[in-house]
Design an enzyme around this catalytic site. Structure first.
Site, PDB file in Angstrom:
ATOM      1  N   CYS A  79      36.863  51.342  54.951  1.00 28.15           N
ATOM      2  CA  CYS A  79      37.184  49.908  54.843  1.00 28.15           C
ATOM      3  C   CYS A  79      38.650  49.716  54.466  1.00 28.15           C
ATOM      4  O   CYS A  79      38.989  48.775  53.720  1.00 28.15           O
ATOM      5  CB  CYS A  79      36.274  49.187  53.845  1.00 28.15           C
ATOM      6  SG  CYS A  79      34.541  49.325  54.225  1.00 28.15           S
TER       7      CYS A  79
ATOM      8  N   HIS B  84      41.980  47.817  50.608  1.00 24.09           N
ATOM      9  CA  HIS B  84      40.593  47.750  51.081  1.00 24.09           C
ATOM     10  C   HIS B  84      40.452  46.386  51.771  1.00 24.09           C
ATOM     11  O   HIS B  84      41.116  45.420  51.376  1.00 24.09           O
ATOM     12  CB  HIS B  84      39.662  47.838  49.869  1.00 24.09           C
ATOM     13  CG  HIS B  84      38.209  47.882  50.215  1.00 24.09           C
ATOM     14  ND1 HIS B  84      37.488  46.758  50.542  1.00 24.09           N
ATOM     15  CD2 HIS B  84      37.332  48.907  50.280  1.00 24.09           C
ATOM     16  CE1 HIS B  84      36.236  47.087  50.785  1.00 24.09           C
ATOM     17  NE2 HIS B  84      36.114  48.385  50.638  1.00 24.09           N
TER      18      HIS B  84
ATOM     19  N   LYS C 217      30.288  50.881  40.843  1.00 24.09           N
ATOM     20  CA  LYS C 217      31.201  52.036  40.907  1.00 24.09           C
ATOM     21  C   LYS C 217      31.481  52.593  39.522  1.00 24.09           C
ATOM     22  O   LYS C 217      32.214  53.565  39.374  1.00 24.09           O
ATOM     23  CB  LYS C 217      32.517  51.626  41.580  1.00 24.09           C
ATOM     24  CG  LYS C 217      32.374  51.225  43.034  1.00 24.09           C
ATOM     25  CD  LYS C 217      33.725  50.945  43.622  1.00 24.09           C
ATOM     26  CE  LYS C 217      33.683  50.151  44.905  1.00 24.09           C
ATOM     27  NZ  LYS C 217      33.109  50.852  46.039  1.00 24.09           N
TER      28      LYS C 217
ATOM     29  N   GLN D  84      38.555  50.449  42.076  1.00 21.15           N
ATOM     30  CA  GLN D  84      38.657  51.896  41.812  1.00 21.15           C
ATOM     31  C   GLN D  84      39.462  52.168  40.548  1.00 21.15           C
ATOM     32  O   GLN D  84      39.739  53.332  40.225  1.00 21.15           O
ATOM     33  CB  GLN D  84      39.322  52.608  43.002  1.00 21.15           C
ATOM     34  CG  GLN D  84      38.646  52.395  44.339  1.00 21.15           C
ATOM     35  CD  GLN D  84      37.288  53.081  44.450  1.00 21.15           C
ATOM     36  OE1 GLN D  84      36.921  53.932  43.629  1.00 21.15           O
ATOM     37  NE2 GLN D  84      36.529  52.711  45.464  1.00 21.15           N
TER      38      GLN D  84
ATOM     39  N   ASP E  24      43.127  44.327  42.505  1.00 21.51           N
ATOM     40  CA  ASP E  24      41.810  44.785  42.952  1.00 21.51           C
ATOM     41  C   ASP E  24      41.509  46.032  42.115  1.00 21.51           C
ATOM     42  O   ASP E  24      42.070  47.100  42.352  1.00 21.51           O
ATOM     43  CB  ASP E  24      41.888  45.099  44.450  1.00 21.51           C
ATOM     44  CG  ASP E  24      40.649  45.831  44.955  1.00 21.51           C
ATOM     45  OD1 ASP E  24      39.777  46.197  44.143  1.00 21.51           O
ATOM     46  OD2 ASP E  24      40.566  46.053  46.180  1.00 21.51           O
TER      47      ASP E  24
HETATM   48  N1  C6P Z   1      34.986  50.592  48.358  1.00 20.42           N
HETATM   49  C1  C6P Z   1      34.455  52.759  49.291  1.00 20.42           C
HETATM   50  O1  C6P Z   1      33.677  53.596  49.766  1.00 20.42           O
HETATM   51  P1  C6P Z   1      32.400  46.001  46.580  1.00 20.42           P
HETATM   52  O2  C6P Z   1      31.805  46.497  47.855  1.00 20.42           O
HETATM   53  O3  C6P Z   1      32.573  44.524  46.568  1.00 20.42           O
HETATM   54  O4  C6P Z   1      31.720  46.524  45.354  1.00 20.42           O
HETATM   55  O5  C6P Z   1      33.874  46.639  46.493  1.00 20.42           O
HETATM   56  C2  C6P Z   1      34.792  46.422  47.526  1.00 20.42           C
HETATM   57  C3  C6P Z   1      36.020  47.235  47.300  1.00 20.42           C
HETATM   58  C4  C6P Z   1      37.206  46.597  47.013  1.00 20.42           C
HETATM   59  N2  C6P Z   1      38.320  47.277  46.741  1.00 20.42           N
HETATM   60  C5  C6P Z   1      38.350  48.615  46.737  1.00 20.42           C
HETATM   61  C6  C6P Z   1      39.622  49.331  46.392  1.00 20.42           C
HETATM   62  C7  C6P Z   1      37.182  49.328  47.028  1.00 20.42           C
HETATM   63  O6  C6P Z   1      37.218  50.661  47.013  1.00 20.42           O
HETATM   64  C8  C6P Z   1      35.993  48.627  47.345  1.00 20.42           C
HETATM   65  C9  C6P Z   1      34.752  49.362  47.734  1.00 20.42           C
HETATM   66  C10 C6P Z   1      33.904  51.476  48.748  1.00 20.42           C
HETATM   67  O7  C6P Z   1      35.664  52.964  49.223  1.00 20.42           O
HETATM   68  C11 C6P Z   1      32.910  50.852  49.698  1.00 20.42           C
HETATM   69  S1  C6P Z   1      33.668  50.298  51.199  1.00 20.42           S
END
Ligand code: C6P
Length: 434
Positions: free
Chosen positions: A391, A147, A251, A228, A225
């Site tokens: 992303c 991501h 999430k 997920q 990270d």
């Molecule tokens: N992915 C998706 O629709 P934030 O936005 O900071 O809570 O998380 C960022 C982020 C970082 N790593 C991974 C693996 C992610 O999936 C995400 C967020 C969402 O896939 C929004 S782009």
């Protein structure tokens, strides 16, 4: 599009075996559904099917109630006042930290730093570890599965400090190429930062095995990270073998604007602060300042106290259901979706074919159609999915695409909803291609 709220007539599929597979769900779906009133509504007369959970999950009543109870009874600023409400707010904030740290099996509560989410947590690590440990000519290993939140902060660091960014590639079925990882990690590697679970493919990475590989070949800091991972799998940060684990509340049934970074205390202690302000200092002089203890050193300014309360409530909720059960349930739904979608003409699914190797993320494309058009036609049927590069542009590039349509499941989705997805995609294909 007009949206009206009314009771859904759909029956939940408690303990239903998945057609064509051996996988069945251990969850009491009816009970779980009752906790999420937002799902009990119709869009244009059709029961809503929320399959955009990788972007953000819905919130159970228990989390909403905990946040509201905090604001109704206990709010004040933390660590500052001597009055009753300040005491209660501080206790709520710090006991929530303890709750979440315990959930992750952290060795010590101060190892948990509150952040605005995964992105801020990863930026914090990249900035502070970068300043402490990464110099000219050093190497940072990430992957084509990232991501952007686990890519751009490292790119910025590499540019700032003259370090070299190296990428692990992906296999055709959406796994990290571990042979290549083994070749890349060496004496020059200062950081290895990878996703626990891919948001664009669903792949669950073998994080323990990777830890052993990294430790054998380098003294690099190993960052995960967990955006997920934490919502969908049991996580024991000590067992993963990582040094940092970043995740987001929104999430995992918790509030938006809230997340955390778990880090080994010795590393957090050696790192400089991320931002300056109130709360993070020990003493301020004219020409310099000294820093508060970990984790407060990394928490400048008035924090998101209600967010911390919501995180603890989300953890209580998920632990009540059981993360093993959540994962099994998602495997059952993913199996249904994979089996059904693979019968749709011209449809290609990305990621590991084995549902046991992926979280509940199902990205797909249909030859000759656009991912956005597919998502729009699904929306007209009440089915919420995401279309785009999610992303994770390097992932779609790797598979020769610019976008995918992505369905992503969570604990409150049902087998019928996975079946509705398959029917909806078949209908969309017919509309778009005749
Ligand atoms: N992915 C998706 O629709 P934030 O936005 O900071 O809570 O998380 C960022 C982020 C970082 N790593 C991974 C693996 C992610 O999936 C995400 C967020 C969402 O896939 C929004 S782009």
């Amino acid at each position: 599009m007009a949206t009206s709220i009314s009771a859904s007539t759909e029956q939940p599929a408690t303990e239903r075996a998945v057609p064509g597979t051996e996988i069945s769900s251990p969850l009491d779906e009816a009970a779980v559904r009752r906790d999420f009133p937002i799902l009990d509504q119709r869009v244009d007369g059709k029961p809503i099917v929320y399959l955009d959970n990788a972007a953000s999950s819905q919130k159970p009543r228990q989390v909403i109630d905990a946040i509201s109870a905090y604001y109704l009874r206990d709010h004040a600023n933390v660590h500052r006042g001597v009055h009753e409400l300040a005491r209660r707010a501080t206790e709520a904030y710090e006991s929530s930290r303890e709750r979440v740290a315990r959930w992750l099996n952290a060795a010590d509560t101060p190892e948990l730093v509150w952040t605005r989410g995964t992105s801020e947590a990863l930026n914090l690590v990249a900035f502070c570890v970068g300043q402490a440990r990464v110099g000219h000519g050093d190497e940072i290993v990430i992957s084509e599965m990232e991501h952007h939140s686990n890519l751009v902060p490292w790119q910025l660091l590499a540019e700032r400090n003259g370090a070299r960014l190296r990428y692990v590639g992906l296999t055709e079925d959406g796994h990290l190429d571990l042979d290549q990882l083994a070749e890349l990690v060496g004496a020059r590697t200062r950081v290895v930062s990878l996703p626990h679970v891919s948001n664009a493919l669903g792949t669950i990475n073998p994080v323990r095995e990777i830890s052993a590989l990294v430790r054998e070949r380098s003294d690099a800091v190993y960052v995960l990270d967990g955006a997920q991972g934490a919502p969908h799998l049991p996580v024991d940060v000590q067992d993963t073998g990582c040094d940092f684990y970043a995740f987001s509340g929104h999430k995992m049934c918790g509030p938006t604007g809230m997340g955390a970074l778990w880090g080994r205390k010795s590393l957090l202690e050696e790192m400089p602060p991320y931002q300056g302000g109130g709360e993070m200092i020990e003493h301020v002089y004219h020409d310099h300042s000294t820093w508060a203890e970990v984790p407060h050193k990394f928490e400048a300014g008035t924090p998101n106290i209600a967010g911390a309360v919501g995180m603890a409530a989300a953890v209580d909720y998920l632990e009540g259901v059981g993360l093993d059960a959540v994962h099994e349930h998602e495997m059952a739904l993913t199996s249904t979706a994979l089996a059904g979608l693979s019968g749709v003409e011209g449809l290609r699914i990305l990621g590991p074919p084995n549902p046991a190797e992926r979280a509940g993320v199902v990205p797909f494309v249909i030859e000759g159609t656009s991912a956005q058009d597919l998502a729009t036609i699904l929306d007209a049927q009440g089915i919420a999915v995401r279309a785009g590069h999610h992303c994770a542009q390097l992932v779609v590039d790797r598979f020769g695409l610019t976008a995918t349509t992505r369905a992503s499941f969570y604990l409150y989705n049902t087998v019928q909803e996975a079946e509705r997805l398959v029917d909806g995609v078949e209908r969309a294909r017919r509309i778009l291609l005749g």
